[in-house]
Design a protein around this motif. Structure first.
Motif, PDB file in Angstrom:
ATOM      1  N   GLU A   1       0.813  -1.212   0.000  1.00 24.18           N
ATOM      2  CA  GLU A   1       0.000   0.000   0.000  1.00 24.18           C
ATOM      3  C   GLU A   1       0.847   1.263   0.000  1.00 24.18           C
ATOM      4  O   GLU A   1       0.454   2.291  -0.557  1.00 24.18           O
ATOM      5  CB  GLU A   1      -0.918  -0.016   1.244  1.00 24.18           C
ATOM      6  CG  GLU A   1      -1.891   1.143   1.324  1.00 24.18           C
ATOM      7  CD  GLU A   1      -2.977   1.078   0.274  1.00 24.18           C
ATOM      8  OE1 GLU A   1      -3.560   2.130  -0.051  1.00 24.18           O
ATOM      9  OE2 GLU A   1      -3.253  -0.030  -0.226  1.00 24.18           O
ATOM     10  N   SER A   2       2.042   1.192   0.598  1.00 25.47           N
ATOM     11  CA  SER A   2       2.936   2.352   0.657  1.00 25.47           C
ATOM     12  C   SER A   2       3.904   2.393  -0.514  1.00 25.47           C
ATOM     13  O   SER A   2       4.862   3.145  -0.515  1.00 25.47           O
ATOM     14  CB  SER A   2       3.721   2.343   1.970  1.00 25.47           C
ATOM     15  OG  SER A   2       4.517   1.171   2.054  1.00 25.47           O
ATOM     16  N   ASN A   3       3.668   1.527  -1.515  1.00 23.25           N
ATOM     17  CA  ASN A   3       4.484   1.482  -2.733  1.00 23.25           C
ATOM     18  C   ASN A   3       5.884   0.945  -2.486  1.00 23.25           C
ATOM     19  O   ASN A   3       6.805   1.196  -3.269  1.00 23.25           O
ATOM     20  CB  ASN A   3       4.569   2.866  -3.390  1.00 23.25           C
ATOM     21  CG  ASN A   3       4.539   2.770  -4.905  1.00 23.25           C
ATOM     22  OD1 ASN A   3       3.907   1.876  -5.463  1.00 23.25           O
ATOM     23  ND2 ASN A   3       5.208   3.676  -5.576  1.00 23.25           N
ATOM     24  N   ARG A   4       6.055   0.201  -1.414  1.00 25.51           N
ATOM     25  CA  ARG A   4       7.337  -0.443  -1.137  1.00 25.51           C
ATOM     26  C   ARG A   4       7.309  -1.874  -1.664  1.00 25.51           C
ATOM     27  O   ARG A   4       6.277  -2.545  -1.624  1.00 25.51           O
ATOM     28  CB  ARG A   4       7.617  -0.470   0.372  1.00 25.51           C
ATOM     29  CG  ARG A   4       7.832   0.896   0.993  1.00 25.51           C
ATOM     30  CD  ARG A   4       8.089   0.746   2.491  1.00 25.51           C
ATOM     31  NE  ARG A   4       8.278   2.029   3.133  1.00 25.51           N
ATOM     32  CZ  ARG A   4       8.434   2.187   4.445  1.00 25.51           C
ATOM     33  NH1 ARG A   4       8.410   1.107   5.237  1.00 25.51           N
ATOM     34  NH2 ARG A   4       8.613   3.378   4.956  1.00 25.51           N
TER      35      ARG A   4
ATOM     36  N   ASN B   1       0.095   1.635   7.659  1.00 26.12           N
ATOM     37  CA  ASN B   1       1.418   1.937   7.115  1.00 26.12           C
ATOM     38  C   ASN B   1       2.137   3.003   7.915  1.00 26.12           C
ATOM     39  O   ASN B   1       3.339   3.211   7.741  1.00 26.12           O
ATOM     40  CB  ASN B   1       1.306   2.390   5.657  1.00 26.12           C
ATOM     41  CG  ASN B   1       1.465   1.229   4.712  1.00 26.12           C
ATOM     42  OD1 ASN B   1       2.215   0.312   4.975  1.00 26.12           O
ATOM     43  ND2 ASN B   1       0.735   1.253   3.619  1.00 26.12           N
ATOM     44  N   LYS B   2       1.415   3.726   8.790  1.00 28.71           N
ATOM     45  CA  LYS B   2       2.041   4.760   9.608  1.00 28.71           C
ATOM     46  C   LYS B   2       2.739   4.181  10.822  1.00 28.71           C
ATOM     47  O   LYS B   2       3.389   4.899  11.572  1.00 28.71           O
ATOM     48  CB  LYS B   2       0.980   5.771  10.045  1.00 28.71           C
ATOM     49  CG  LYS B   2       0.356   6.517   8.855  1.00 28.71           C
ATOM     50  CD  LYS B   2      -0.707   7.498   9.306  1.00 28.71           C
ATOM     51  CE  LYS B   2      -1.330   8.190   8.105  1.00 28.71           C
ATOM     52  NZ  LYS B   2      -2.397   9.150   8.502  1.00 28.71           N
TER      53      LYS B   2
ATOM     54  N   THR C   1      -3.592   1.713   4.473  1.00 33.97           N
ATOM     55  CA  THR C   1      -2.972   3.040   4.503  1.00 33.97           C
ATOM     56  C   THR C   1      -2.731   3.499   5.925  1.00 33.97           C
ATOM     57  O   THR C   1      -1.663   4.035   6.257  1.00 33.97           O
ATOM     58  CB  THR C   1      -3.882   4.058   3.781  1.00 33.97           C
ATOM     59  OG1 THR C   1      -4.098   3.603   2.447  1.00 33.97           O
ATOM     60  CG2 THR C   1      -3.239   5.433   3.750  1.00 33.97           C
TER      61      THR C   1
ATOM     62  N   LYS D   1      -1.931  -4.625   5.699  1.00 35.35           N
ATOM     63  CA  LYS D   1      -1.144  -3.409   5.483  1.00 35.35           C
ATOM     64  C   LYS D   1      -1.968  -2.362   4.748  1.00 35.35           C
ATOM     65  O   LYS D   1      -1.776  -2.094   3.570  1.00 35.35           O
ATOM     66  CB  LYS D   1       0.137  -3.727   4.724  1.00 35.35           C
ATOM     67  CG  LYS D   1       1.213  -2.676   4.968  1.00 35.35           C
ATOM     68  CD  LYS D   1       2.575  -3.104   4.501  1.00 35.35           C
ATOM     69  CE  LYS D   1       3.603  -2.074   4.950  1.00 35.35           C
ATOM     70  NZ  LYS D   1       4.887  -2.233   4.317  1.00 35.35           N
TER      71      LYS D   1
END
Length: 481
Positions: free
Chosen positions: A21-24, A439-440, A436, A434
Protein backbone atom coordinates in the motif's frame (compact mmCIF):
# COMPACT_ATOMS: atom_id res chain seq x y z
CA UNK A 1 8.70 -24.47 14.04
CA UNK A 2 9.03 -24.59 10.26
CA UNK A 3 12.80 -24.84 10.56
CA UNK A 4 12.41 -27.82 12.86
CA UNK A 5 9.96 -29.39 10.43
CA UNK A 6 12.45 -29.00 7.56
CA UNK A 7 15.13 -30.65 9.67
CA UNK A 8 17.97 -31.95 7.50
CA UNK A 9 15.79 -32.39 4.41
CA UNK A 10 16.42 -30.75 1.05
CA UNK A 11 14.10 -27.87 0.25
CA UNK A 12 12.95 -25.54 -2.50
CA UNK A 13 12.21 -21.81 -2.36
CA UNK A 14 9.22 -20.11 -3.96
CA UNK A 15 9.75 -16.36 -4.25
CA UNK A 16 7.78 -13.41 -5.57
CA UNK A 17 7.65 -9.67 -4.96
CA UNK A 18 4.87 -7.10 -4.99
CA UNK A 19 4.35 -3.45 -4.08
CA UNK A 20 2.37 -2.84 -0.90
CA UNK A 21 0.00 0.00 0.00
CA UNK A 22 2.94 2.35 0.66
CA UNK A 23 4.48 1.48 -2.73
CA UNK A 24 7.34 -0.44 -1.14
CA UNK A 25 8.55 -3.70 -2.63
CA UNK A 26 7.80 -6.71 -0.43
CA UNK A 27 9.53 -10.05 -0.93
CA UNK A 28 7.71 -13.24 0.10
CA UNK A 29 9.55 -16.52 0.62
CA UNK A 30 7.82 -19.91 0.73
CA UNK A 31 9.60 -23.16 1.61
CA UNK A 32 8.61 -26.38 -0.18
CA UNK A 33 9.86 -29.68 1.29
CA UNK A 34 8.87 -33.20 2.27
CA UNK A 35 8.75 -33.52 6.04
CA UNK A 36 9.71 -36.50 8.19
CA UNK A 37 6.20 -37.98 7.82
CA UNK A 38 6.57 -38.07 4.05
CA UNK A 39 4.10 -35.20 3.57
CA UNK A 40 4.78 -32.63 0.85
CA UNK A 41 4.57 -29.20 2.47
CA UNK A 42 4.59 -25.57 1.35
CA UNK A 43 4.98 -23.11 4.24
CA UNK A 44 5.02 -19.33 4.27
CA UNK A 45 8.43 -18.55 5.77
CA UNK A 46 9.15 -14.82 5.58
CA UNK A 47 8.18 -11.49 4.11
CA UNK A 48 10.79 -8.76 3.74
CA UNK A 49 10.73 -5.17 2.54
CA UNK A 50 13.47 -4.70 -0.09
CA UNK A 51 15.01 -1.47 -1.34
CA UNK A 52 15.24 -2.68 -4.93
CA UNK A 53 14.39 -5.79 -6.90
CA UNK A 54 17.61 -6.33 -8.83
CA UNK A 55 18.50 -10.00 -8.99
CA UNK A 56 21.69 -9.55 -6.94
CA UNK A 57 19.89 -7.70 -4.16
CA UNK A 58 17.13 -10.32 -4.04
CA UNK A 59 19.74 -13.09 -3.84
CA UNK A 60 21.45 -11.36 -0.92
CA UNK A 61 18.17 -10.78 0.94
CA UNK A 62 17.04 -14.39 0.48
CA UNK A 63 20.45 -15.73 1.50
CA UNK A 64 20.44 -13.60 4.67
CA UNK A 65 16.96 -14.76 5.69
CA UNK A 66 17.79 -18.44 5.17
CA UNK A 67 21.18 -18.14 6.89
CA UNK A 68 19.51 -16.48 9.88
CA UNK A 69 17.53 -19.68 10.41
CA UNK A 70 20.45 -21.99 9.64
CA UNK A 71 18.96 -23.18 6.35
CA UNK A 72 21.97 -24.09 4.24
CA UNK A 73 21.73 -22.99 0.63
CA UNK A 74 23.76 -26.04 -0.33
CA UNK A 75 20.64 -28.09 0.50
CA UNK A 76 18.41 -26.08 -1.82
CA UNK A 77 17.15 -28.29 -4.67
CA UNK A 78 14.70 -26.02 -6.43
CA UNK A 79 13.73 -22.44 -7.25
CA UNK A 80 10.23 -21.37 -8.26
CA UNK A 81 9.58 -17.88 -9.68
CA UNK A 82 7.39 -16.18 -12.24
CA UNK A 83 8.61 -15.11 -15.67
CA UNK A 84 9.99 -11.65 -14.81
CA UNK A 85 13.40 -10.90 -16.29
CA UNK A 86 15.01 -10.25 -12.91
CA UNK A 87 13.85 -13.72 -11.83
CA UNK A 88 14.25 -16.04 -14.80
CA UNK A 89 17.02 -14.24 -16.74
CA UNK A 90 19.40 -16.84 -18.21
CA UNK A 91 22.58 -14.91 -17.46
CA UNK A 92 21.88 -12.46 -14.64
CA UNK A 93 18.45 -13.48 -13.33
CA UNK A 94 17.96 -14.58 -9.73
CA UNK A 95 17.81 -18.25 -10.76
CA UNK A 96 21.08 -17.94 -12.70
CA UNK A 97 22.88 -16.32 -9.75
CA UNK A 98 21.81 -19.12 -7.42
CA UNK A 99 22.67 -21.81 -9.97
CA UNK A 100 26.24 -20.54 -10.28
CA UNK A 101 26.81 -21.24 -6.59
CA UNK A 102 24.37 -24.13 -6.17
CA UNK A 103 24.08 -26.00 -9.49
CA UNK A 104 21.48 -28.48 -8.24
CA UNK A 105 18.92 -25.84 -7.20
CA UNK A 106 16.96 -26.34 -10.41
CA UNK A 107 14.76 -23.48 -11.59
CA UNK A 108 11.14 -24.10 -12.66
CA UNK A 109 9.10 -21.31 -14.21
CA UNK A 110 5.75 -21.14 -12.37
CA UNK A 111 3.35 -23.44 -14.23
CA UNK A 112 0.32 -21.28 -13.41
CA UNK A 113 2.12 -18.32 -14.97
CA UNK A 114 2.92 -20.41 -18.04
CA UNK A 115 -0.78 -21.16 -18.48
CA UNK A 116 -1.60 -17.48 -18.13
CA UNK A 117 0.97 -16.59 -20.80
CA UNK A 118 -0.43 -19.28 -23.12
CA UNK A 119 -3.96 -17.88 -22.88
CA UNK A 120 -2.76 -14.29 -23.27
CA UNK A 121 -0.86 -15.24 -26.42
CA UNK A 122 -3.96 -16.91 -27.85
CA UNK A 123 -6.02 -13.80 -27.10
CA UNK A 124 -3.46 -11.50 -28.74
CA UNK A 125 -2.27 -13.47 -31.74
CA UNK A 126 -5.54 -14.91 -33.06
CA UNK A 127 -7.08 -11.86 -34.75
CA UNK A 128 -10.75 -12.79 -34.31
CA UNK A 129 -10.20 -13.49 -30.60
CA UNK A 130 -8.31 -10.21 -30.15
CA UNK A 131 -11.21 -8.35 -31.77
CA UNK A 132 -13.68 -10.17 -29.54
CA UNK A 133 -11.89 -9.17 -26.34
CA UNK A 134 -11.54 -5.60 -27.63
CA UNK A 135 -15.30 -5.36 -28.09
CA UNK A 136 -15.93 -7.04 -24.75
CA UNK A 137 -13.54 -4.65 -23.00
CA UNK A 138 -15.31 -1.72 -24.64
CA UNK A 139 -18.70 -2.92 -23.39
CA UNK A 140 -17.42 -3.29 -19.83
CA UNK A 141 -15.75 0.14 -19.91
CA UNK A 142 -18.94 1.79 -21.17
CA UNK A 143 -21.03 0.27 -18.40
CA UNK A 144 -18.48 0.97 -15.69
CA UNK A 145 -18.31 4.64 -16.72
CA UNK A 146 -22.08 5.09 -16.89
CA UNK A 147 -23.82 8.22 -15.59
CA UNK A 148 -25.34 8.78 -12.19
CA UNK A 149 -28.89 8.16 -13.44
CA UNK A 150 -28.18 4.44 -13.90
CA UNK A 151 -25.82 3.93 -10.96
CA UNK A 152 -28.22 1.54 -9.22
CA UNK A 153 -28.45 -0.60 -12.33
CA UNK A 154 -24.67 -0.49 -12.76
CA UNK A 155 -24.00 -1.39 -9.11
CA UNK A 156 -26.38 -4.33 -9.32
CA UNK A 157 -24.76 -5.79 -12.43
CA UNK A 158 -21.12 -4.66 -12.42
CA UNK A 159 -19.43 -7.66 -10.89
CA UNK A 160 -21.42 -10.13 -12.94
CA UNK A 161 -20.75 -8.23 -16.16
CA UNK A 162 -17.01 -8.10 -15.49
CA UNK A 163 -17.04 -11.87 -15.01
CA UNK A 164 -19.43 -12.58 -17.86
CA UNK A 165 -17.12 -15.04 -19.55
CA UNK A 166 -16.97 -17.31 -16.53
CA UNK A 167 -20.67 -16.96 -15.72
CA UNK A 168 -21.96 -17.71 -19.21
CA UNK A 169 -25.29 -17.05 -20.86
CA UNK A 170 -27.19 -15.87 -17.78
CA UNK A 171 -25.72 -12.36 -17.92
CA UNK A 172 -26.07 -11.82 -21.66
CA UNK A 173 -29.65 -10.52 -21.53
CA UNK A 174 -28.91 -8.31 -18.53
CA UNK A 175 -25.98 -6.75 -20.36
CA UNK A 176 -28.12 -6.12 -23.43
CA UNK A 177 -30.69 -4.40 -21.20
CA UNK A 178 -28.02 -2.11 -19.74
CA UNK A 179 -26.74 -1.16 -23.19
CA UNK A 180 -30.27 -0.53 -24.49
CA UNK A 181 -30.92 1.70 -21.50
CA UNK A 182 -27.70 3.62 -22.12
CA UNK A 183 -28.56 4.14 -25.79
CA UNK A 184 -31.48 6.30 -24.72
CA UNK A 185 -30.38 7.84 -21.43
CA UNK A 186 -26.76 8.87 -22.09
CA UNK A 187 -26.54 12.65 -21.79
CA UNK A 188 -24.03 13.16 -24.63
CA UNK A 189 -24.71 12.34 -28.26
CA UNK A 190 -21.17 11.03 -28.66
CA UNK A 191 -21.68 8.64 -25.75
CA UNK A 192 -24.96 7.40 -27.22
CA UNK A 193 -23.18 6.76 -30.53
CA UNK A 194 -20.44 4.81 -28.76
CA UNK A 195 -23.01 2.70 -26.94
CA UNK A 196 -24.89 1.99 -30.18
CA UNK A 197 -21.64 0.83 -31.78
CA UNK A 198 -20.84 -1.40 -28.82
CA UNK A 199 -24.36 -2.84 -28.80
CA UNK A 200 -24.18 -3.55 -32.55
CA UNK A 201 -21.07 -5.67 -32.00
CA UNK A 202 -22.42 -7.24 -28.81
CA UNK A 203 -25.74 -8.42 -30.29
CA UNK A 204 -24.44 -10.10 -33.43
CA UNK A 205 -23.72 -13.67 -34.49
CA UNK A 206 -19.93 -13.18 -34.63
CA UNK A 207 -19.69 -11.89 -31.05
CA UNK A 208 -21.90 -14.67 -29.71
CA UNK A 209 -19.87 -17.29 -31.57
CA UNK A 210 -16.59 -16.01 -30.10
CA UNK A 211 -18.15 -15.56 -26.66
CA UNK A 212 -19.31 -19.17 -26.46
CA UNK A 213 -16.05 -20.44 -27.98
CA UNK A 214 -13.87 -18.63 -25.44
CA UNK A 215 -16.24 -19.65 -22.66
CA UNK A 216 -15.77 -23.30 -23.63
CA UNK A 217 -11.97 -23.00 -23.94
CA UNK A 218 -11.70 -21.11 -20.64
CA UNK A 219 -13.82 -23.71 -18.84
CA UNK A 220 -11.45 -26.44 -20.00
CA UNK A 221 -8.30 -24.54 -19.04
CA UNK A 222 -9.81 -23.35 -15.74
CA UNK A 223 -9.75 -26.91 -14.39
CA UNK A 224 -6.02 -26.99 -15.18
CA UNK A 225 -5.58 -23.53 -13.65
CA UNK A 226 -7.21 -24.58 -10.35
CA UNK A 227 -5.12 -27.75 -10.23
CA UNK A 228 -1.89 -25.79 -10.70
CA UNK A 229 -2.60 -23.80 -7.53
CA UNK A 230 -2.74 -26.80 -5.19
CA UNK A 231 0.08 -26.99 -2.66
CA UNK A 232 0.47 -30.77 -2.89
CA UNK A 233 0.85 -30.85 -6.67
CA UNK A 234 4.09 -32.25 -8.09
CA UNK A 235 5.80 -32.07 -11.47
CA UNK A 236 4.57 -35.46 -12.67
CA UNK A 237 0.95 -34.69 -11.79
CA UNK A 238 1.23 -31.32 -13.55
CA UNK A 239 2.40 -32.88 -16.79
CA UNK A 240 -0.52 -35.33 -16.64
CA UNK A 241 -2.98 -32.48 -16.10
CA UNK A 242 -1.52 -30.57 -19.04
CA UNK A 243 -1.71 -33.66 -21.26
CA UNK A 244 -5.34 -34.21 -20.26
CA UNK A 245 -6.24 -30.57 -20.99
CA UNK A 246 -4.63 -30.85 -24.44
CA UNK A 247 -6.50 -34.10 -25.09
CA UNK A 248 -9.87 -32.51 -24.19
CA UNK A 249 -9.14 -29.50 -26.41
CA UNK A 250 -8.15 -31.82 -29.26
CA UNK A 251 -11.40 -33.76 -28.85
CA UNK A 252 -13.33 -30.49 -28.98
CA UNK A 253 -11.56 -29.57 -32.21
CA UNK A 254 -12.07 -32.92 -33.93
CA UNK A 255 -15.51 -33.92 -32.69
CA UNK A 256 -17.17 -30.88 -31.16
CA UNK A 257 -17.93 -28.61 -34.13
CA UNK A 258 -21.50 -29.75 -34.89
CA UNK A 259 -22.59 -29.68 -31.24
CA UNK A 260 -20.94 -26.31 -30.67
CA UNK A 261 -22.51 -24.74 -33.77
CA UNK A 262 -25.94 -25.90 -32.62
CA UNK A 263 -25.32 -24.32 -29.21
CA UNK A 264 -24.53 -21.01 -30.94
CA UNK A 265 -27.69 -21.22 -33.05
CA UNK A 266 -29.84 -22.01 -30.00
CA UNK A 267 -28.31 -19.11 -28.09
CA UNK A 268 -29.00 -16.71 -30.95
CA UNK A 269 -32.58 -17.93 -31.27
CA UNK A 270 -33.26 -17.39 -27.57
CA UNK A 271 -31.91 -13.84 -27.72
CA UNK A 272 -33.41 -12.82 -31.07
CA UNK A 273 -30.06 -12.53 -32.82
CA UNK A 274 -29.98 -13.03 -36.57
CA UNK A 275 -28.27 -16.28 -37.57
CA UNK A 276 -26.05 -15.91 -40.59
CA UNK A 277 -26.69 -17.91 -43.75
CA UNK A 278 -23.94 -20.43 -43.24
CA UNK A 279 -24.10 -21.72 -46.82
CA UNK A 280 -23.56 -18.30 -48.39
CA UNK A 281 -20.17 -17.05 -49.58
CA UNK A 282 -18.04 -15.43 -46.90
CA UNK A 283 -17.47 -11.70 -47.42
CA UNK A 284 -13.99 -10.22 -46.86
CA UNK A 285 -14.61 -6.50 -46.89
CA UNK A 286 -16.62 -5.94 -50.06
CA UNK A 287 -15.25 -9.00 -51.84
CA UNK A 288 -16.75 -12.47 -51.78
CA UNK A 289 -14.44 -15.30 -50.80
CA UNK A 290 -14.59 -18.75 -52.35
CA UNK A 291 -15.34 -20.31 -48.98
CA UNK A 292 -18.72 -20.39 -47.21
CA UNK A 293 -19.58 -18.63 -43.96
CA UNK A 294 -19.65 -21.99 -42.14
CA UNK A 295 -16.22 -22.89 -43.51
CA UNK A 296 -14.85 -19.57 -42.22
CA UNK A 297 -16.21 -20.01 -38.71
CA UNK A 298 -15.27 -23.70 -38.57
CA UNK A 299 -11.68 -23.50 -39.82
CA UNK A 300 -10.64 -19.85 -39.52
CA UNK A 301 -12.11 -19.24 -36.07
CA UNK A 302 -13.05 -22.45 -34.21
CA UNK A 303 -10.09 -24.57 -35.31
CA UNK A 304 -7.57 -21.72 -35.35
CA UNK A 305 -8.35 -20.61 -31.80
CA UNK A 306 -8.12 -24.16 -30.42
CA UNK A 307 -4.97 -24.90 -32.45
CA UNK A 308 -3.25 -21.81 -31.10
CA UNK A 309 -4.07 -22.69 -27.48
CA UNK A 310 -2.82 -26.25 -28.09
CA UNK A 311 0.39 -24.93 -29.65
CA UNK A 312 1.00 -22.57 -26.72
CA UNK A 313 0.41 -25.34 -24.18
CA UNK A 314 2.78 -27.65 -26.05
CA UNK A 315 5.46 -24.95 -26.25
CA UNK A 316 5.25 -23.70 -22.67
CA UNK A 317 4.78 -27.13 -21.06
CA UNK A 318 7.27 -29.08 -23.14
CA UNK A 319 8.44 -31.77 -20.70
CA UNK A 320 10.14 -33.76 -23.46
CA UNK A 321 12.76 -31.04 -23.85
CA UNK A 322 13.52 -31.12 -20.14
CA UNK A 323 15.39 -34.31 -19.37
CA UNK A 324 14.93 -33.93 -15.64
CA UNK A 325 11.15 -34.15 -15.97
CA UNK A 326 11.30 -36.95 -18.51
CA UNK A 327 13.45 -39.14 -16.29
CA UNK A 328 11.29 -38.38 -13.25
CA UNK A 329 8.34 -40.05 -14.97
CA UNK A 330 10.03 -43.40 -14.27
CA UNK A 331 9.04 -42.98 -10.60
CA UNK A 332 5.37 -42.35 -11.36
CA UNK A 333 3.16 -44.99 -9.61
CA UNK A 334 0.12 -44.32 -11.81
CA UNK A 335 -1.52 -47.30 -13.56
CA UNK A 336 0.40 -49.88 -11.56
CA UNK A 337 3.80 -48.25 -12.19
CA UNK A 338 3.50 -48.60 -15.96
CA UNK A 339 6.25 -45.98 -16.48
CA UNK A 340 8.73 -47.66 -14.12
CA UNK A 341 12.23 -47.88 -15.58
CA UNK A 342 15.25 -48.79 -13.46
CA UNK A 343 17.77 -47.35 -15.91
CA UNK A 344 16.02 -43.97 -16.03
CA UNK A 345 15.77 -43.84 -12.25
CA UNK A 346 19.50 -44.49 -11.87
CA UNK A 347 20.31 -41.94 -14.59
CA UNK A 348 18.11 -39.37 -12.81
CA UNK A 349 20.01 -39.81 -9.54
CA UNK A 350 23.43 -39.98 -11.18
CA UNK A 351 23.05 -37.04 -13.59
CA UNK A 352 20.87 -34.55 -11.73
CA UNK A 353 21.56 -35.27 -8.05
CA UNK A 354 25.26 -36.22 -7.80
CA UNK A 355 25.58 -34.22 -4.59
CA UNK A 356 22.94 -36.40 -2.95
CA UNK A 357 24.06 -39.75 -4.37
CA UNK A 358 27.65 -40.94 -4.19
CA UNK A 359 28.90 -43.77 -6.41
CA UNK A 360 28.23 -46.16 -3.51
CA UNK A 361 24.68 -44.76 -3.19
CA UNK A 362 24.06 -45.34 -6.91
CA UNK A 363 25.19 -48.94 -6.51
CA UNK A 364 22.85 -49.34 -3.53
CA UNK A 365 20.02 -47.79 -5.56
CA UNK A 366 20.49 -50.31 -8.35
CA UNK A 367 20.11 -53.23 -5.93
CA UNK A 368 17.20 -51.59 -4.10
CA UNK A 369 15.34 -51.31 -7.41
CA UNK A 370 15.58 -55.07 -7.94
CA UNK A 371 13.78 -55.67 -4.64
CA UNK A 372 11.48 -52.67 -5.20
CA UNK A 373 9.94 -54.37 -8.25
CA UNK A 374 8.87 -57.42 -6.24
CA UNK A 375 8.13 -55.89 -2.83
CA UNK A 376 6.58 -52.48 -3.61
CA UNK A 377 5.33 -52.46 -7.18
CA UNK A 378 3.73 -55.88 -6.70
CA UNK A 379 2.17 -54.90 -3.34
CA UNK A 380 -1.46 -53.72 -3.53
CA UNK A 381 -0.88 -51.19 -0.76
CA UNK A 382 1.31 -49.12 -3.06
CA UNK A 383 -1.08 -49.02 -6.01
CA UNK A 384 -1.65 -45.27 -5.73
CA UNK A 385 -2.11 -42.57 -8.35
CA UNK A 386 0.40 -39.88 -7.33
CA UNK A 387 4.00 -39.66 -6.21
CA UNK A 388 2.88 -37.75 -3.10
CA UNK A 389 0.71 -40.69 -2.00
CA UNK A 390 3.51 -43.14 -2.73
CA UNK A 391 5.95 -41.16 -0.58
CA UNK A 392 3.49 -41.09 2.33
CA UNK A 393 2.75 -44.80 1.99
CA UNK A 394 6.45 -45.70 1.96
CA UNK A 395 6.92 -43.64 5.14
CA UNK A 396 3.83 -44.94 6.94
CA UNK A 397 4.61 -48.56 6.12
CA UNK A 398 8.23 -48.28 7.23
CA UNK A 399 9.46 -49.23 3.75
CA UNK A 400 11.30 -45.90 3.54
CA UNK A 401 13.82 -47.34 6.02
CA UNK A 402 14.44 -50.25 3.65
CA UNK A 403 14.38 -48.36 0.37
CA UNK A 404 16.46 -45.44 1.55
CA UNK A 405 17.87 -44.41 -1.84
CA UNK A 406 14.55 -44.66 -3.69
CA UNK A 407 12.76 -42.68 -0.98
CA UNK A 408 15.48 -40.04 -1.09
CA UNK A 409 15.08 -39.65 -4.84
CA UNK A 410 11.28 -39.46 -4.60
CA UNK A 411 11.59 -36.71 -2.00
CA UNK A 412 13.95 -34.74 -4.24
CA UNK A 413 11.57 -34.95 -7.20
CA UNK A 414 8.63 -33.89 -5.03
CA UNK A 415 10.61 -30.91 -3.82
CA UNK A 416 10.78 -29.48 -7.35
CA UNK A 417 8.47 -26.42 -7.48
CA UNK A 418 5.26 -26.29 -9.50
CA UNK A 419 3.73 -22.83 -9.08
CA UNK A 420 4.08 -19.71 -6.94
CA UNK A 421 0.40 -19.64 -5.94
CA UNK A 422 1.33 -19.81 -2.24
CA UNK A 423 3.26 -16.53 -2.52
CA UNK A 424 0.18 -14.93 -4.07
CA UNK A 425 -1.87 -16.11 -1.07
CA UNK A 426 0.69 -14.49 1.22
CA UNK A 427 0.35 -11.19 -0.66
CA UNK A 428 -3.44 -11.37 -0.43
CA UNK A 429 -3.14 -11.77 3.33
CA UNK A 430 -0.60 -8.93 3.48
CA UNK A 431 -2.94 -6.51 1.72
CA UNK A 432 -5.67 -7.19 4.28
CA UNK A 433 -3.33 -6.10 7.04
CA UNK A 434 -1.14 -3.41 5.48
CA UNK A 435 -3.71 -0.69 4.91
CA UNK A 436 -2.97 3.04 4.50
CA UNK A 437 -3.54 3.72 8.21
CA UNK A 438 -1.42 0.85 9.41
CA UNK A 439 1.42 1.94 7.12
CA UNK A 440 2.04 4.76 9.61
CA UNK A 441 3.30 2.23 12.13
CA UNK A 442 7.03 1.69 12.56
CA UNK A 443 8.50 -0.72 10.03
CA UNK A 444 9.80 -3.30 12.53
CA UNK A 445 6.53 -3.42 14.39
CA UNK A 446 4.50 -3.72 11.21
CA UNK A 447 6.81 -6.41 9.82
CA UNK A 448 6.39 -8.51 12.98
CA UNK A 449 2.65 -7.95 12.98
CA UNK A 450 2.36 -8.69 9.28
CA UNK A 451 4.40 -11.90 9.49
CA UNK A 452 2.28 -13.23 12.34
CA UNK A 453 -0.94 -12.35 10.56
CA UNK A 454 0.06 -13.91 7.25
CA UNK A 455 1.03 -17.13 9.02
CA UNK A 456 -2.34 -17.28 10.72
CA UNK A 457 -4.32 -16.07 7.71
CA UNK A 458 -2.85 -18.80 5.54
CA UNK A 459 -3.82 -21.27 8.24
CA UNK A 460 -7.30 -19.69 8.35
CA UNK A 461 -7.27 -19.49 12.13
CA UNK A 462 -7.64 -15.86 13.15
CA UNK A 463 -9.03 -12.43 12.28
CA UNK A 464 -6.74 -9.57 11.26
CA UNK A 465 -7.98 -7.16 13.91
CA UNK A 466 -7.32 -9.61 16.73
CA UNK A 467 -3.71 -9.90 15.57
CA UNK A 468 -3.28 -6.13 15.52
CA UNK A 469 -4.90 -5.83 18.95
CA UNK A 470 -2.46 -8.43 20.24
CA UNK A 471 0.45 -6.26 19.17
CA UNK A 472 -1.13 -3.07 20.54
CA UNK A 473 -1.22 -4.70 23.95
CA UNK A 474 2.28 -6.19 23.81
CA UNK A 475 4.10 -3.27 22.12
CA UNK A 476 2.09 -0.06 22.69
CA UNK A 477 5.10 2.27 22.45
CA UNK A 478 6.00 1.09 18.96
CA UNK A 479 2.75 2.32 17.45
CA UNK A 480 2.83 5.74 15.82
CA UNK A 481 -0.52 6.63 14.27
Amino acid sequence: MIREDVGDERFCILVDEVKDESNREQLAIILRFVNSCGILTECFFAIKSVSNITSLNLKNEISDILARHDLQLSKMRGQGYDGANNMRGTWNGLQALFLRDYPFAYYVHCFAHRLQLALISAAKDVSVIWEFFSHLDNVINIINSSSQCISELQNAQRKEIEHMLSIGERMYSATCNVLEYLKVHCSKASSRAEVRGAYRHFACFEFVFNLLLMHKIMRITDVLCQALQKKSLNILAVMRFVSTAKLILQELREEGWEVFLQEVKDFCSRHNIDILDLDSSYMIGRCRDETTVEHHYHFDVFNEAIDFVLMELSTRFNDKSVELFSLSVALDPRNSFESFNSDDICTLAKKFYPKDFSSQDICALEYELKYYVHEVIADQRFQVSTLVELCQELTNSGKSDTYIMITRLIRLVLTLPVSTATTERAFSAMKLLKTTLRNKMEDDFLADCMTLYIERELALTIDVNSVVDEFFVSKPRQVQV
